[in-house]
Design a protein around this motif. Structure first.
Motif, PDB file in Angstrom:
ATOM      1  N   VAL A 147       0.932  -1.008   0.081  1.00  0.00           N
ATOM      2  CA  VAL A 147      -0.085   0.058   0.028  1.00  0.00           C
ATOM      3  C   VAL A 147       0.933   1.411  -0.020  1.00  0.00           C
ATOM      4  N   LEU A 148       1.961   1.319   0.844  1.00  0.00           N
ATOM      5  CA  LEU A 148       2.897   2.366   0.785  1.00  0.00           C
ATOM      6  C   LEU A 148       3.498   2.743  -0.395  1.00  0.00           C
ATOM      7  N   MET A 149       3.947   1.458  -0.959  1.00  0.00           N
ATOM      8  CA  MET A 149       4.686   1.571  -2.170  1.00  0.00           C
ATOM      9  C   MET A 149       3.823   2.165  -3.530  1.00  0.00           C
ATOM     10  N   ASP A 150       2.524   1.855  -3.465  1.00  0.00           N
ATOM     11  CA  ASP A 150       1.610   2.195  -4.562  1.00  0.00           C
ATOM     12  C   ASP A 150       0.913   3.597  -4.320  1.00  0.00           C
ATOM     13  N   THR A 151       0.983   3.870  -2.902  1.00  0.00           N
ATOM     14  CA  THR A 151       0.509   5.322  -2.551  1.00  0.00           C
ATOM     15  C   THR A 151       1.522   6.201  -2.867  1.00  0.00           C
ATOM     16  N   PHE A 152       2.874   6.108  -2.666  1.00  0.00           N
ATOM     17  CA  PHE A 152       3.654   7.244  -2.580  1.00  0.00           C
ATOM     18  C   PHE A 152       4.544   7.147  -4.193  1.00  0.00           C
ATOM     19  N   TRP A 153       4.962   5.665  -4.621  1.00  0.00           N
ATOM     20  CA  TRP A 153       5.548   5.622  -5.841  1.00  0.00           C
ATOM     21  C   TRP A 153       4.874   4.809  -6.819  1.00  0.00           C
ATOM     22  N   PRO A 154       3.734   5.362  -7.224  1.00  0.00           N
ATOM     23  CA  PRO A 154       2.546   4.216  -8.106  1.00  0.00           C
ATOM     24  C   PRO A 154       3.171   4.239  -9.398  1.00  0.00           C
ATOM     25  N   ASN A 155       4.182   4.953 -10.021  1.00  0.00           N
ATOM     26  CA  ASN A 155       4.635   4.867 -11.163  1.00  0.00           C
ATOM     27  C   ASN A 155       6.011   4.318 -11.518  1.00  0.00           C
ATOM     28  N   SER A 156       6.424   3.884 -10.398  1.00  0.00           N
ATOM     29  CA  SER A 156       7.635   3.202 -10.250  1.00  0.00           C
ATOM     30  C   SER A 156       7.608   1.648 -10.299  1.00  0.00           C
ATOM     31  N   LYS A 157       8.730   0.898 -10.834  1.00  0.00           N
ATOM     32  CA  LYS A 157       8.761  -0.484 -10.783  1.00  0.00           C
ATOM     33  C   LYS A 157       8.818  -0.892  -9.292  1.00  0.00           C
ATOM     34  N   PRO A 158       8.428  -2.224  -9.127  1.00  0.00           N
ATOM     35  CA  PRO A 158       8.271  -2.722  -7.734  1.00  0.00           C
ATOM     36  C   PRO A 158       9.739  -2.637  -6.945  1.00  0.00           C
ATOM     37  N   ASP A 159      10.762  -2.953  -7.655  1.00  0.00           N
ATOM     38  CA  ASP A 159      11.842  -2.876  -6.785  1.00  0.00           C
ATOM     39  C   ASP A 159      12.463  -1.497  -6.532  1.00  0.00           C
ATOM     40  N   ALA A 160      11.980  -0.654  -7.505  1.00  0.00           N
ATOM     41  CA  ALA A 160      12.518   0.731  -7.197  1.00  0.00           C
ATOM     42  C   ALA A 160      11.664   1.272  -6.272  1.00  0.00           C
ATOM     43  N   ALA A 161      10.383   1.068  -6.131  1.00  0.00           N
ATOM     44  CA  ALA A 161       9.440   1.554  -5.268  1.00  0.00           C
ATOM     45  C   ALA A 161       9.862   0.922  -3.723  1.00  0.00           C
ATOM     46  N   ARG A 162      10.093  -0.196  -3.779  1.00  0.00           N
ATOM     47  CA  ARG A 162      10.601  -0.968  -2.498  1.00  0.00           C
ATOM     48  C   ARG A 162      11.813  -0.223  -2.072  1.00  0.00           C
ATOM     49  N   ASN A 163      12.824   0.087  -2.932  1.00  0.00           N
ATOM     50  CA  ASN A 163      13.965   0.667  -2.652  1.00  0.00           C
ATOM     51  C   ASN A 163      13.856   2.199  -2.126  1.00  0.00           C
ATOM     52  N   CYS A 164      12.904   3.007  -2.484  1.00  0.00           N
ATOM     53  CA  CYS A 164      12.551   4.404  -2.179  1.00  0.00           C
ATOM     54  C   CYS A 164      11.936   3.990  -0.733  1.00  0.00           C
ATOM     55  N   LEU A 165      10.963   3.109  -0.444  1.00  0.00           N
ATOM     56  CA  LEU A 165      10.457   2.974   0.818  1.00  0.00           C
ATOM     57  C   LEU A 165      11.413   2.864   1.643  1.00  0.00           C
ATOM     58  N   ASN A 166      12.361   1.880   1.594  1.00  0.00           N
ATOM     59  CA  ASN A 166      13.313   1.448   2.446  1.00  0.00           C
ATOM     60  C   ASN A 166      14.183   2.437   2.840  1.00  0.00           C
ATOM     61  N   VAL A 167      14.559   3.436   1.871  1.00  0.00           N
ATOM     62  CA  VAL A 167      15.550   4.698   2.084  1.00  0.00           C
ATOM     63  C   VAL A 167      14.717   5.342   3.094  1.00  0.00           C
ATOM     64  N   ASN A 168      13.334   5.709   2.699  1.00  0.00           N
ATOM     65  CA  ASN A 168      12.719   6.845   3.445  1.00  0.00           C
ATOM     66  C   ASN A 168      12.551   6.341   4.985  1.00  0.00           C
ATOM     67  N   LEU A 169      12.168   5.047   4.925  1.00  0.00           N
ATOM     68  CA  LEU A 169      11.951   4.582   6.337  1.00  0.00           C
ATOM     69  C   LEU A 169      13.333   4.416   7.099  1.00  0.00           C
ATOM     70  N   HIS A 170      14.387   4.173   6.423  1.00  0.00           N
ATOM     71  CA  HIS A 170      15.654   4.296   7.286  1.00  0.00           C
ATOM     72  C   HIS A 170      15.966   5.746   7.659  1.00  0.00           C
TER      73      HIS A 170
END
Length: 455
Positions: free
Chosen positions: A245-268
């Motif tokens: 849900v977080l990946m699709d809410t904040f990075w809806p146009n990114s590929k899954p791996d890229a969205a997941r990486n962005c989420l991990n970076v921001n949470l870190h």
């Protein structure tokens, strides 16, 4: 005692004829063609289930689902759809839909989906459509948890399937869901907080987003997305938030791996900021594909207080305790300093919440102004009506109230000017004339009808 009642909202009744014929045999069905007709019907018809054509939602937007989720959370909603997109599935579940019914479903599939929903909502493990039930049955303790778990499971399966086939199948790369999982013991060890210092978090969503932790305000963030991510998580702090849900809410146009990486970076970055500034660890932790706040964190959130006061006012209003109801309405109105997160105007999830709380605020002001106008506080009522029109210039009912207020003050010229303003706004915005109620009121004011009542 009646069999379960269902309201069906359709756009093209011909395409739903098969479903309608089946429902008429097994349930008490009411079919309507407009979402706006539902709210007035709910009190008298008392449905146990809503079936809504996907095209109705496309036409009215997700705001209707949000409104139903907020005001009538106990009524489950099933969307009738044919080949819904991944984005639509995600938004629908996020905003209150409980399940999807395929347009070309068989009789067995239709009854199966409806019966599954009924089992969870009304706690009937052996539900039979011939069995009479009370549609206003109060769910038993723990049922909400059971239902939330079922919805979360369905949501996860749908999103995973969509990502697998839409984003990975063509590229031939391995889906992230197929990667080897850590052992349960290791995962549990990582998920559980270890060194936690209790804290109080005060959050203001109304106006500019502000956060205070143990009475110390966060004045800067490590990034815009980090701030928005924290806001979204705190908005849903009472429930687990799925990673997808977080990946699709904040990075809806990114590929899954890229969205997941962005989420991990921001949470870190978020965790580092909280740890460095407040010496706190394990505030946000990950478990079973979800992010959660530590359960011992005490949240104080302005919009939750606003909704609590609104509910208290509603209870007293229904009990005809008007003075106490107005007191709670006034307290709630005082909390509304500005619209929801005015410093984040372009995120769709924030806009949905902004629209909901703006409408709630206008409803509160409407009730206060009506009470004031009926109890001798006409000048105060006029001031509040002006505030409502500043937020929503097209409220014809508020123009009528202003006309009556000015008339009661003996200022007939100002009352007539309010009619003229109303007429100009309606023509400019919608190319329509004022309603017969407004025109009739105008004639009564012109003829100085002393029997007029403020409403």
């Amino acid at each position: 005692m009646n069999r379960i009642k269902i309201i069906l909202v359709y756009k093209n009744i011909a395409s739903l004829q098969k479903i309608i014929n089946l429902l008429n045999k097994k349930y008490e069905l009411l079919s309507i063609s407009n979402c706006k007709e539902i709210i007035p019907i709910l009190a008298s018809f008392k449905p146990g289930l809503l079936l809504i054509d996907q095209f109705v939602i496309h036409q009215s937007g997700m705001s209707f689902l949000v409104k139903m989720k907020k005001q009538y959370p106990s009524i489950p909603i099933i969307l009738i759809s044919q080949n819904p997109s991944a984005d639509f599935i995600l938004k629908a579940f996020r905003n209150g839909a409980r399940d999807f019914l395929p347009l070309l479903a068989s009789e067995k599939e239709i009854t199966g989906i409806i019966n599954n929903i009924v089992r969870f909502v009304y706690n009937f493990d052996d539900y039979d459509t011939t069995r009479p039930i009370k549609v206003d049955t109060v769910p038993k303790t723990g049922l909400h948890h059971k239902w939330s778990k079922m919805k979360a499971s369905t949501h996860t399966i749908l999103i995973k399937c969509v990502h697998i086939f839409d984003k990975f199948h063509k590229s031939g790369s391995e889906p992230r869901y197929c990667k080897k999982k850590e052992s349960s013991s290791k995962k549990e060890k990582k998920a559980l907080p270890s060194t936690f210092k209790p804290l109080r978090v005060k959050i203001n969503f109304l106006g500019t987003f502000r956060v205070q932790i143990n009475q110390e305000e966060i004045l800067s963030w490590s990034g815009k997305k980090t701030k928005e991510l924290f806001a979204y998580l705190t908005l849903h702090h009472n429930e687990p938030v799925y990673r997808d849900v977080l990946m699709d809410t904040f990075w809806p146009n990114s590929k899954p791996d890229a969205a997941r990486n962005c989420l991990n970076v921001n949470l870190h970055n978020l965790r580092i900021q909280l740890e460095d500034k407040f010496r706190i660890k394990d505030v946000i932790f990950f478990k079973e594909e979800c992010y959660r706040f530590h359960p011992d964190i005490c949240f104080e959130i302005d919009i939750e207080k606003l909704k609590e006061l609104w509910k208290k006012a509603q209870i007293n209003e229904h009990q005809n305790n008007e003075s106490l109801a107005v007191y709670f309405y006034e307290q709630a109105a005082g909390l509304y300093t500005s619209d929801f997160m005015i410093d984040n105007l372009y995120e769709s999830w924030a806009e949905t919440e902004r629209e909901y709380f703006r409408e709630l605020y206008l409803s509160i002001l409407d009730r206060i102004s009506k009470y004031y106008s009926l109890n001798g506080k006409i000048q105060d009522a006029i001031q509040i009506c002006d505030t409502i029109l500043h937020k929503d210039i097209c409220r014809e009912d508020i123009y009528r109230r202003l006309m009556l207020c000015y008339y009661r003050l003996g200022e007939r010229d100002k009352a007539l000017k309010q009619f003229q303003k109303c007429k100009e706004v309606l023509h400019q915005q919608f190319k329509v004339d004022p309603s017969q109620s407004t025109i009739r009121l105008l004639q009564q004011i012109k003829h100085e009808d002393k029997t007029l009542q403020i409403f």
